[in-house]
Design a protein around this motif. Structure first.
Motif, PDB file in Angstrom:
ATOM      1  N   ILE A 198     -45.725  -1.642  49.517  1.00  0.00           N
ATOM      2  CA  ILE A 198     -45.025  -0.635  48.726  1.00  0.00           C
ATOM      3  C   ILE A 198     -45.038   0.731  49.419  1.00  0.00           C
ATOM      4  CG2 ILE A 198     -45.140   0.711  46.572  1.00  0.00           C
ATOM      5  CD1 ILE A 198     -45.747  -1.902  45.115  1.00  0.00           C
ATOM      6  N   PRO A 199     -46.144   1.157  50.050  1.00  0.00           N
ATOM      7  CA  PRO A 199     -46.113   2.442  50.768  1.00  0.00           C
ATOM      8  C   PRO A 199     -45.058   2.470  51.877  1.00  0.00           C
ATOM      9  CG  PRO A 199     -48.371   1.759  50.405  1.00  0.00           C
ATOM     10  CD  PRO A 199     -47.515   0.590  50.016  1.00  0.00           C
ATOM     11  N   LEU A 200     -44.910   1.378  52.623  1.00  0.00           N
ATOM     12  CA  LEU A 200     -43.900   1.303  53.682  1.00  0.00           C
ATOM     13  C   LEU A 200     -42.499   1.328  53.087  1.00  0.00           C
ATOM     14  CD1 LEU A 200     -43.069   0.726  56.681  1.00  0.00           C
ATOM     15  CD2 LEU A 200     -43.170  -1.703  56.081  1.00  0.00           C
ATOM     16  N   LEU A 201     -42.277   0.545  52.058  1.00  0.00           N
ATOM     17  CA  LEU A 201     -40.959   0.463  51.432  1.00  0.00           C
ATOM     18  C   LEU A 201     -40.562   1.794  50.797  1.00  0.00           C
ATOM     19  CD1 LEU A 201     -41.540  -3.009  49.774  1.00  0.00           C
ATOM     20  CD2 LEU A 201     -39.875  -2.570  51.587  1.00  0.00           C
ATOM     21  N   THR A 202     -41.529   2.484  50.240  1.00  0.00           N
ATOM     22  CA  THR A 202     -41.255   3.745  49.544  1.00  0.00           C
ATOM     23  C   THR A 202     -40.867   4.859  50.512  1.00  0.00           C
ATOM     24  OG1 THR A 202     -42.794   3.143  47.769  1.00  0.00           O
ATOM     25  CG2 THR A 202     -42.232   5.475  47.969  1.00  0.00           C
ATOM     26  N   MET A 203     -41.403   4.827  51.716  1.00  0.00           N
ATOM     27  CA  MET A 203     -41.205   5.965  52.618  1.00  0.00           C
ATOM     28  C   MET A 203     -39.836   5.977  53.297  1.00  0.00           C
ATOM     29  SD  MET A 203     -43.369   5.231  56.093  1.00  0.00           S
ATOM     30  CE  MET A 203     -42.585   4.332  57.444  1.00  0.00           C
ATOM     31  N   VAL A 204     -39.093   4.866  53.254  1.00  0.00           N
ATOM     32  CA  VAL A 204     -37.782   4.823  53.903  1.00  0.00           C
ATOM     33  C   VAL A 204     -36.673   4.992  52.870  1.00  0.00           C
ATOM     34  CG1 VAL A 204     -38.616   3.384  55.809  1.00  0.00           C
ATOM     35  CG2 VAL A 204     -37.640   2.304  53.763  1.00  0.00           C
ATOM     36  N   GLY A 205     -35.488   5.320  53.350  1.00  0.00           N
ATOM     37  CA  GLY A 205     -34.365   5.527  52.442  1.00  0.00           C
ATOM     38  C   GLY A 205     -33.709   4.246  51.985  1.00  0.00           C
ATOM     39  N   ASN A 206     -33.924   3.155  52.736  1.00  0.00           N
ATOM     40  CA  ASN A 206     -33.283   1.874  52.432  1.00  0.00           C
ATOM     41  C   ASN A 206     -34.332   0.776  52.502  1.00  0.00           C
ATOM     42  OD1 ASN A 206     -30.323   2.915  52.746  1.00  0.00           O
ATOM     43  ND2 ASN A 206     -31.339   3.501  54.656  1.00  0.00           N
ATOM     44  N   ARG A 207     -34.460   0.051  51.419  1.00  0.00           N
ATOM     45  CA  ARG A 207     -35.467  -1.020  51.448  1.00  0.00           C
ATOM     46  C   ARG A 207     -34.927  -2.249  50.725  1.00  0.00           C
ATOM     47  NH1 ARG A 207     -35.232   3.301  48.318  1.00  0.00           N
ATOM     48  NH2 ARG A 207     -37.039   4.217  49.327  1.00  0.00           N
ATOM     49  N   VAL A 208     -35.384  -3.427  51.218  1.00  0.00           N
ATOM     50  CA  VAL A 208     -35.023  -4.703  50.614  1.00  0.00           C
ATOM     51  C   VAL A 208     -36.313  -5.498  50.451  1.00  0.00           C
ATOM     52  CG1 VAL A 208     -33.697  -6.831  50.824  1.00  0.00           C
ATOM     53  CG2 VAL A 208     -32.754  -4.683  51.721  1.00  0.00           C
ATOM     54  N   VAL A 209     -36.580  -5.973  49.252  1.00  0.00           N
ATOM     55  CA  VAL A 209     -37.764  -6.800  49.054  1.00  0.00           C
ATOM     56  C   VAL A 209     -37.331  -8.261  49.167  1.00  0.00           C
ATOM     57  CG1 VAL A 209     -38.938  -5.068  47.686  1.00  0.00           C
ATOM     58  CG2 VAL A 209     -37.549  -6.748  46.528  1.00  0.00           C
ATOM     59  N   VAL A 210     -38.058  -9.002  49.978  1.00  0.00           N
ATOM     60  CA  VAL A 210     -37.694 -10.374  50.328  1.00  0.00           C
ATOM     61  C   VAL A 210     -38.722 -11.329  49.738  1.00  0.00           C
ATOM     62  CG1 VAL A 210     -37.264 -11.962  52.235  1.00  0.00           C
ATOM     63  CG2 VAL A 210     -36.699  -9.536  52.490  1.00  0.00           C
ATOM     64  N   ASN A 211     -38.252 -12.278  48.915  1.00  0.00           N
ATOM     65  CA  ASN A 211     -39.199 -13.221  48.295  1.00  0.00           C
ATOM     66  C   ASN A 211     -40.441 -12.505  47.755  1.00  0.00           C
ATOM     67  OD1 ASN A 211     -37.830 -15.601  48.467  1.00  0.00           O
ATOM     68  ND2 ASN A 211     -39.194 -16.552  49.961  1.00  0.00           N
ATOM     69  N   PRO A 212     -40.254 -11.498  46.911  1.00  0.00           N
ATOM     70  CA  PRO A 212     -41.385 -10.643  46.535  1.00  0.00           C
ATOM     71  C   PRO A 212     -42.436 -11.347  45.697  1.00  0.00           C
ATOM     72  CG  PRO A 212     -39.494 -10.175  45.145  1.00  0.00           C
ATOM     73  CD  PRO A 212     -39.017 -11.117  46.219  1.00  0.00           C
ATOM     74  N   ASP A 213     -43.697 -10.904  45.865  1.00  0.00           N
ATOM     75  CA  ASP A 213     -44.741 -11.354  44.952  1.00  0.00           C
ATOM     76  C   ASP A 213     -44.481 -10.695  43.594  1.00  0.00           C
ATOM     77  OD1 ASP A 213     -45.868  -8.714  44.991  1.00  0.00           O
ATOM     78  OD2 ASP A 213     -47.137  -9.239  46.690  1.00  0.00           O
ATOM     79  N   ALA A 214     -45.216 -11.129  42.579  1.00  0.00           N
ATOM     80  CA  ALA A 214     -44.938 -10.698  41.208  1.00  0.00           C
ATOM     81  C   ALA A 214     -45.033  -9.180  41.045  1.00  0.00           C
ATOM     82  CB  ALA A 214     -45.896 -11.397  40.241  1.00  0.00           C
ATOM     83  N   LYS A 215     -46.049  -8.585  41.643  1.00  0.00           N
ATOM     84  CA  LYS A 215     -46.240  -7.143  41.513  1.00  0.00           C
ATOM     85  C   LYS A 215     -45.107  -6.373  42.180  1.00  0.00           C
ATOM     86  CE  LYS A 215     -49.599  -3.453  42.412  1.00  0.00           C
ATOM     87  NZ  LYS A 215     -50.951  -3.138  42.971  1.00  0.00           N
ATOM     88  N   LEU A 216     -44.701  -6.825  43.370  1.00  0.00           N
ATOM     89  CA  LEU A 216     -43.615  -6.139  44.067  1.00  0.00           C
ATOM     90  C   LEU A 216     -42.295  -6.330  43.323  1.00  0.00           C
ATOM     91  CD1 LEU A 216     -42.488  -4.490  46.376  1.00  0.00           C
ATOM     92  CD2 LEU A 216     -42.342  -6.592  47.749  1.00  0.00           C
ATOM     93  N   LEU A 217     -42.064  -7.521  42.789  1.00  0.00           N
ATOM     94  CA  LEU A 217     -40.830  -7.765  42.049  1.00  0.00           C
ATOM     95  C   LEU A 217     -40.717  -6.824  40.854  1.00  0.00           C
ATOM     96  CD1 LEU A 217     -38.255  -9.368  41.552  1.00  0.00           C
ATOM     97  CD2 LEU A 217     -39.638 -11.064  40.319  1.00  0.00           C
ATOM     98  N   ALA A 218     -41.828  -6.670  40.117  1.00  0.00           N
ATOM     99  CA  ALA A 218     -41.813  -5.767  38.963  1.00  0.00           C
ATOM    100  C   ALA A 218     -41.540  -4.335  39.403  1.00  0.00           C
ATOM    101  CB  ALA A 218     -43.148  -5.849  38.223  1.00  0.00           C
ATOM    102  N   HIS A 219     -42.169  -3.921  40.505  1.00  0.00           N
ATOM    103  CA  HIS A 219     -41.976  -2.558  41.019  1.00  0.00           C
ATOM    104  C   HIS A 219     -40.539  -2.363  41.491  1.00  0.00           C
ATOM    105  CE1 HIS A 219     -43.453   1.247  42.731  1.00  0.00           C
ATOM    106  NE2 HIS A 219     -42.628   1.005  43.736  1.00  0.00           N
ATOM    107  N   ALA A 220     -39.991  -3.369  42.181  1.00  0.00           N
ATOM    108  CA  ALA A 220     -38.626  -3.277  42.695  1.00  0.00           C
ATOM    109  C   ALA A 220     -37.621  -3.149  41.559  1.00  0.00           C
ATOM    110  CB  ALA A 220     -38.307  -4.496  43.559  1.00  0.00           C
ATOM    111  N   ARG A 221     -37.811  -3.923  40.493  1.00  0.00           N
ATOM    112  CA  ARG A 221     -36.900  -3.849  39.355  1.00  0.00           C
ATOM    113  C   ARG A 221     -36.989  -2.488  38.678  1.00  0.00           C
ATOM    114  NH1 ARG A 221     -38.093  -9.933  36.905  1.00  0.00           N
ATOM    115  NH2 ARG A 221     -36.493 -11.024  38.155  1.00  0.00           N
ATOM    116  N   GLU A 222     -38.190  -1.954  38.595  1.00  0.00           N
ATOM    117  CA  GLU A 222     -38.391  -0.639  37.986  1.00  0.00           C
ATOM    118  C   GLU A 222     -37.714   0.458  38.792  1.00  0.00           C
ATOM    119  OE1 GLU A 222     -42.241   2.132  37.775  1.00  0.00           O
ATOM    120  OE2 GLU A 222     -42.437   0.319  36.566  1.00  0.00           O
ATOM    121  N   GLN A 223     -37.758   0.317  40.128  1.00  0.00           N
ATOM    122  CA  GLN A 223     -37.196   1.324  41.023  1.00  0.00           C
ATOM    123  C   GLN A 223     -35.723   1.089  41.365  1.00  0.00           C
ATOM    124  OE1 GLN A 223     -38.935   4.076  42.021  1.00  0.00           O
ATOM    125  NE2 GLN A 223     -40.572   3.323  40.686  1.00  0.00           N
TER     126      GLN A 223
END
Length: 246
Positions: A198-223
């Motif tokens: 999440i720190p790496l994904l947050t710091m860039v302007g463009n991010r794609v989560v690939v086959n995310p784990d449950a925590k990342l999926l929830a964060h991605a949907r929120e963001q």
């Protein structure tokens, strides 16, 4: 995913950072290092059983910090006393036998799209630098940023040279790397499956989560981040195509 922008000619580079384990390939690359070492008689059956358990856990529930730390320690122990030349040869064998057949075709295609647009594509991973370099080279990517292992006179000591690139440390190193390249983080990209990134994904302007784990999926949907689900059937089809081409 990359849009249909024309080939980039600006002197300011756009960097696309790709995680390796479960993002570019299915599973944990360090497991395959362990399995090849077992095949060559470098480690015991008990060692490979531990590696296999970590691989199973990783595929089932995603990264776990304590499991990852133990796996990395065992991987570092494997390289101790071996030459860089010998381990580069081993890494190429691992790529041919285990990594190439487990690459996600969709993610590999994204690396090619970035390259076609003139972007730089860098693997940024906790995987040992030597293995990451081989993966990057074989895929024709720009390069890799991996965990470095200390070597003296071309022989690995089994000690880290710096830190394992994981979590916050991965983001710190990627930021420093982008700054050194003169890249604007707002234009850069990052791809990962793990909430640890999440720190790496947050710091860039463009991010794609690939086959995310449950925590990342929830964060991605929120963001409102883009989510790329992958299916094992795509790997099986790629494997069948490879066999037909041989």
């Amino acid at each position: 995913m990359p849009d249909a922008a024309p080939h980039r000619t600006s002197e300011t580079p756009v960097l696309a950072f790709f995680d390796v384990d479960n993002t570019l390939m299915r599973g944990a690359s360090v497991f395959y290092v362990g399995r090849e070492a077992w095949r060559r008689g470098l480690i015991s059956f008990r060692d490979i059983a531990v590696f296999a358990w970590h691989q199973f856990r990783f595929l089932a529930v995603g990264e776990n910090r304590s499991h990852l730390a133990e796996a990395k320690e065992r991987a570092l122990g494997l390289v101790s006393g071996h030459t860089e030349e010998g381990l580069i040869a081993l890494a190429h064998d691992i790529y041919d036998r285990d990594i190439a057949p487990n690459l996600w075709p969709e993610t590999v295609a994204l690396t090619k799209e970035h390259l076609a647009k003139g972007h730089e594509v860098w693997l940024v991973t906790a995987t040992p630098q030597l293995v990451a370099d081989v993966i990057s080279s074989r895929l024709g990517l720009t390069g890799s940023i991996g965990t470095k292992v200390e070597a003296l006179d071309g022989v690995f000591t089994g000690a880290l040279d710096g830190h394992v690139l994981h979590g916050d440390e991965k983001a710190v190193v990627a930021r420093q790397f982008a700054d050194a390249r003169g890249a604007s983080l707002a234009e850069c990209w990052a791809y990962s499956d793990s909430s640890n990134d999440i720190p790496l994904l947050t710091m860039v302007g463009n991010r794609v989560v690939v086959n995310p784990d449950a925590k990342l999926l929830a964060h991605a949907r929120e963001q409102g981040w883009e989510v790329l689900p992958l299916k094992r059937s795509s790997i099986r089809e790629a494997q069948r195509r490879l066999k037909r081409e041989k």
